[in-house]
Scaffold this motif. Sequence first.
Motif, PDB file in Angstrom:
ATOM      1  N   HIS A 127       0.823  -1.200   0.000  1.00 34.39           N
ATOM      2  CA  HIS A 127       0.000   0.000   0.000  1.00 34.39           C
ATOM      3  C   HIS A 127       0.859   1.254   0.000  1.00 34.39           C
ATOM      4  CE1 HIS A 127       1.156  -0.060   4.208  1.00 34.39           C
ATOM      5  NE2 HIS A 127       0.791   1.195   4.266  1.00 34.39           N
ATOM      6  N   PHE A 128       2.142   1.139   0.435  1.00 34.93           N
ATOM      7  CA  PHE A 128       3.018   2.302   0.524  1.00 34.93           C
ATOM      8  C   PHE A 128       3.960   2.346  -0.674  1.00 34.93           C
ATOM      9  CE2 PHE A 128       5.187  -1.187   2.684  1.00 34.93           C
ATOM     10  CZ  PHE A 128       6.462  -1.138   2.132  1.00 34.93           C
ATOM     11  N   LYS A 129       4.508   3.532  -0.945  1.00 33.59           N
ATOM     12  CA  LYS A 129       5.519   3.721  -1.976  1.00 33.59           C
ATOM     13  C   LYS A 129       6.656   4.536  -1.382  1.00 33.59           C
ATOM     14  CE  LYS A 129       3.341   1.596  -5.303  1.00 33.59           C
ATOM     15  NZ  LYS A 129       2.559   0.721  -4.432  1.00 33.59           N
ATOM     16  N   GLN A 130       7.895   4.156  -1.713  1.00 32.18           N
ATOM     17  CA  GLN A 130       9.070   4.816  -1.180  1.00 32.18           C
ATOM     18  C   GLN A 130      10.057   5.101  -2.309  1.00 32.18           C
ATOM     19  OE1 GLN A 130       9.484   3.208   3.309  1.00 32.18           O
ATOM     20  NE2 GLN A 130      10.320   1.799   1.806  1.00 32.18           N
ATOM     21  N   SER A 131      10.809   6.186  -2.150  1.00 32.83           N
ATOM     22  CA  SER A 131      11.844   6.526  -3.125  1.00 32.83           C
ATOM     23  C   SER A 131      12.829   7.476  -2.456  1.00 32.83           C
ATOM     24  CB  SER A 131      11.234   7.175  -4.366  1.00 32.83           C
ATOM     25  OG  SER A 131      10.583   8.394  -4.031  1.00 32.83           O
ATOM     26  N   GLY A 132      13.940   7.714  -3.107  1.00 36.87           N
ATOM     27  CA  GLY A 132      14.897   8.701  -2.629  1.00 36.87           C
ATOM     28  C   GLY A 132      15.921   8.158  -1.658  1.00 36.87           C
ATOM     29  N   LEU A 133      16.589   9.089  -0.959  1.00 40.69           N
ATOM     30  CA  LEU A 133      17.719   8.782  -0.085  1.00 40.69           C
ATOM     31  C   LEU A 133      17.277   8.502   1.345  1.00 40.69           C
ATOM     32  CD1 LEU A 133      20.118  11.578  -1.324  1.00 40.69           C
ATOM     33  CD2 LEU A 133      20.506   9.117  -1.606  1.00 40.69           C
ATOM     34  N   SER A 134      17.929   7.516   1.983  1.00 40.73           N
ATOM     35  CA  SER A 134      17.665   7.195   3.380  1.00 40.73           C
ATOM     36  C   SER A 134      18.923   6.600   4.006  1.00 40.73           C
ATOM     37  CB  SER A 134      16.510   6.196   3.521  1.00 40.73           C
ATOM     38  OG  SER A 134      15.327   6.706   2.960  1.00 40.73           O
ATOM     39  N   SER A 135      18.951   6.591   5.327  1.00 42.14           N
ATOM     40  CA  SER A 135      20.040   5.934   6.044  1.00 42.14           C
ATOM     41  C   SER A 135      19.491   5.242   7.274  1.00 42.14           C
ATOM     42  CB  SER A 135      21.122   6.934   6.454  1.00 42.14           C
ATOM     43  OG  SER A 135      20.653   7.819   7.453  1.00 42.14           O
ATOM     44  N   LEU A 136      20.153   4.162   7.664  1.00 36.26           N
ATOM     45  CA  LEU A 136      19.778   3.385   8.846  1.00 36.26           C
ATOM     46  C   LEU A 136      21.049   3.058   9.614  1.00 36.26           C
ATOM     47  CD1 LEU A 136      17.201   0.576   9.220  1.00 36.26           C
ATOM     48  CD2 LEU A 136      19.558   0.110   9.883  1.00 36.26           C
ATOM     49  N   VAL A 137      21.076   3.403  10.893  1.00 33.28           N
ATOM     50  CA  VAL A 137      22.231   3.160  11.760  1.00 33.28           C
ATOM     51  C   VAL A 137      21.856   2.102  12.792  1.00 33.28           C
ATOM     52  CG1 VAL A 137      23.822   4.160  13.439  1.00 33.28           C
ATOM     53  CG2 VAL A 137      23.105   5.496  11.446  1.00 33.28           C
ATOM     54  N   VAL A 138      22.732   1.106  12.966  1.00 34.87           N
ATOM     55  CA  VAL A 138      22.478   0.035  13.936  1.00 34.87           C
ATOM     56  C   VAL A 138      23.788  -0.363  14.596  1.00 34.87           C
ATOM     57  CG1 VAL A 138      22.657  -1.767  12.162  1.00 34.87           C
ATOM     58  CG2 VAL A 138      21.404  -2.235  14.286  1.00 34.87           C
ATOM     59  N   ASP A 139      23.731  -0.656  15.907  1.00 34.34           N
ATOM     60  CA  ASP A 139      24.919  -1.047  16.662  1.00 34.34           C
ATOM     61  C   ASP A 139      25.096  -2.558  16.720  1.00 34.34           C
ATOM     62  OD1 ASP A 139      25.246   1.629  17.194  1.00 34.34           O
ATOM     63  OD2 ASP A 139      24.487   1.520  19.251  1.00 34.34           O
ATOM     64  N   GLN A 140      24.013  -3.249  17.069  1.00 34.67           N
ATOM     65  CA  GLN A 140      24.041  -4.695  17.274  1.00 34.67           C
ATOM     66  C   GLN A 140      22.725  -5.304  16.818  1.00 34.67           C
ATOM     67  OE1 GLN A 140      24.673  -4.670  21.556  1.00 34.67           O
ATOM     68  NE2 GLN A 140      26.822  -5.260  21.291  1.00 34.67           N
ATOM     69  N   ILE A 141      22.767  -6.580  16.472  1.00 33.22           N
ATOM     70  CA  ILE A 141      21.563  -7.357  16.189  1.00 33.22           C
ATOM     71  C   ILE A 141      21.689  -8.661  16.973  1.00 33.22           C
ATOM     72  CG2 ILE A 141      20.158  -8.491  14.422  1.00 33.22           C
ATOM     73  CD1 ILE A 141      21.342  -6.527  12.381  1.00 33.22           C
ATOM     74  N   TRP A 142      20.653  -9.009  17.729  1.00 35.94           N
ATOM     75  CA  TRP A 142      20.739 -10.225  18.528  1.00 35.94           C
ATOM     76  C   TRP A 142      19.423 -10.983  18.506  1.00 35.94           C
ATOM     77  CZ3 TRP A 142      20.468  -5.324  20.624  1.00 35.94           C
ATOM     78  CH2 TRP A 142      19.476  -5.067  21.573  1.00 35.94           C
ATOM     79  N   ALA A 143      19.471 -12.209  19.018  1.00 34.60           N
ATOM     80  CA  ALA A 143      18.294 -13.075  19.121  1.00 34.60           C
ATOM     81  C   ALA A 143      17.887 -13.197  20.577  1.00 34.60           C
ATOM     82  CB  ALA A 143      18.593 -14.450  18.532  1.00 34.60           C
ATOM     83  N   GLU A 144      16.571 -13.231  20.812  1.00 34.39           N
ATOM     84  CA  GLU A 144      16.047 -13.393  22.171  1.00 34.39           C
ATOM     85  C   GLU A 144      15.338 -14.720  22.304  1.00 34.39           C
ATOM     86  OE1 GLU A 144      13.841 -10.242  23.977  1.00 34.39           O
ATOM     87  OE2 GLU A 144      14.810  -8.740  22.714  1.00 34.39           O
ATOM     88  N   SER A 145      15.652 -15.435  23.375  1.00 34.96           N
ATOM     89  CA  SER A 145      15.032 -16.723  23.636  1.00 34.96           C
ATOM     90  C   SER A 145      13.594 -16.555  24.102  1.00 34.96           C
ATOM     91  CB  SER A 145      15.813 -17.489  24.712  1.00 34.96           C
ATOM     92  OG  SER A 145      17.144 -17.691  24.321  1.00 34.96           O
ATOM     93  N   TYR A 146      12.814 -17.614  24.014  1.00 31.47           N
ATOM     94  CA  TYR A 146      11.462 -17.602  24.537  1.00 31.47           C
ATOM     95  C   TYR A 146      11.505 -17.308  26.024  1.00 31.47           C
ATOM     96  CZ  TYR A 146       9.675 -19.566  20.203  1.00 31.47           C
ATOM     97  OH  TYR A 146       9.323 -19.745  18.908  1.00 31.47           O
ATOM     98  N   GLY A 147      10.670 -16.366  26.456  1.00 29.34           N
ATOM     99  CA  GLY A 147      10.599 -16.020  27.858  1.00 29.34           C
ATOM    100  C   GLY A 147      11.547 -14.921  28.270  1.00 29.34           C
ATOM    101  N   ASP A 148      12.509 -14.541  27.378  1.00 26.95           N
ATOM    102  CA  ASP A 148      13.463 -13.483  27.737  1.00 26.95           C
ATOM    103  C   ASP A 148      12.930 -12.101  27.423  1.00 26.95           C
ATOM    104  OD1 ASP A 148      15.207 -15.330  28.612  1.00 26.95           O
ATOM    105  OD2 ASP A 148      16.553 -15.246  26.892  1.00 26.95           O
ATOM    106  N   ALA A 149      12.009 -12.003  26.449  1.00 25.44           N
ATOM    107  CA  ALA A 149      11.524 -10.687  26.008  1.00 25.44           C
ATOM    108  C   ALA A 149      10.479 -10.152  26.964  1.00 25.44           C
ATOM    109  CB  ALA A 149      10.958 -10.776  24.601  1.00 25.44           C
ATOM    110  N   ASN A 150      10.540  -8.851  27.227  1.00 25.93           N
ATOM    111  CA  ASN A 150       9.533  -8.203  28.067  1.00 25.93           C
ATOM    112  C   ASN A 150       8.432  -7.619  27.196  1.00 25.93           C
ATOM    113  OD1 ASN A 150      10.893  -8.739  30.454  1.00 25.93           O
ATOM    114  ND2 ASN A 150      12.128  -6.853  30.313  1.00 25.93           N
TER     115      ASN A 150
END
Length: 210
Positions: free
Chosen positions: A187-210
């Motif tokens: 339903h959406f359309k995107q174009s042009g310039l963008s940036s995304l900054v990220v430090d870390q990516i991790w996995a969470e076990s069942y029961g660890d997420a709040n």
Amino acid sequence: MWMKLKVLILFSFVSRSAIMAQNPTVSNLLFNFQNATDLNNWTEQSDTVRTAGKSKATFDLYKTQTKQSAILFTLLNPLPNGACFSGVRTSTQFNLDGYEYLTFVCKTTGNATTYKIILRHNNLNDEPNPTFEQKFKVNTDSDTVVKMPISLFRPYYRGKEIIDGPKLNVKNITNFGIQVAGGVYEHFKQSGLSSLVVDQIWAESYGDAN
């Protein structure tokens, strides 16, 4: 389609304090860009793999006086129907069995408000094999905490969902990608310039997420 995206978005915005209280450990930390020496193992995967494609992505280390992150710069140059994509990917060997979420905190600027994580499995890392994708919505004026339920990754081929397609083998994730797309089937359309900054990516076990 909009309702489906709304369901995914609900998992993207949670309390920053809650997620940061769950510090990733060595066992569940998938990518740590704060300590990376380079990003040479990441390669561009943009629409220029096709004749009509004109989009571009670069993935670099972003260093300030106090920290280091990774930054994804993207340029979306859509075709008349909105088709375009821009991103990066890397080979992996992840076993996500027993984990519930992929989690990270990101900061964005520019035009894009919807990104996606793209997984591949069983070393089926190229076409005509499907990708397994999930979208996430970002804030453009503040950090976004993203929690992506691993069970909600769905099979796609060239941006279009495969109904009744194969199921992701979470025990053998062999490719991981970050992408922004024009939204040709959305339903959406995107174009042009963008940036995304990220430090870390991790996995969470069942029961660890709040």
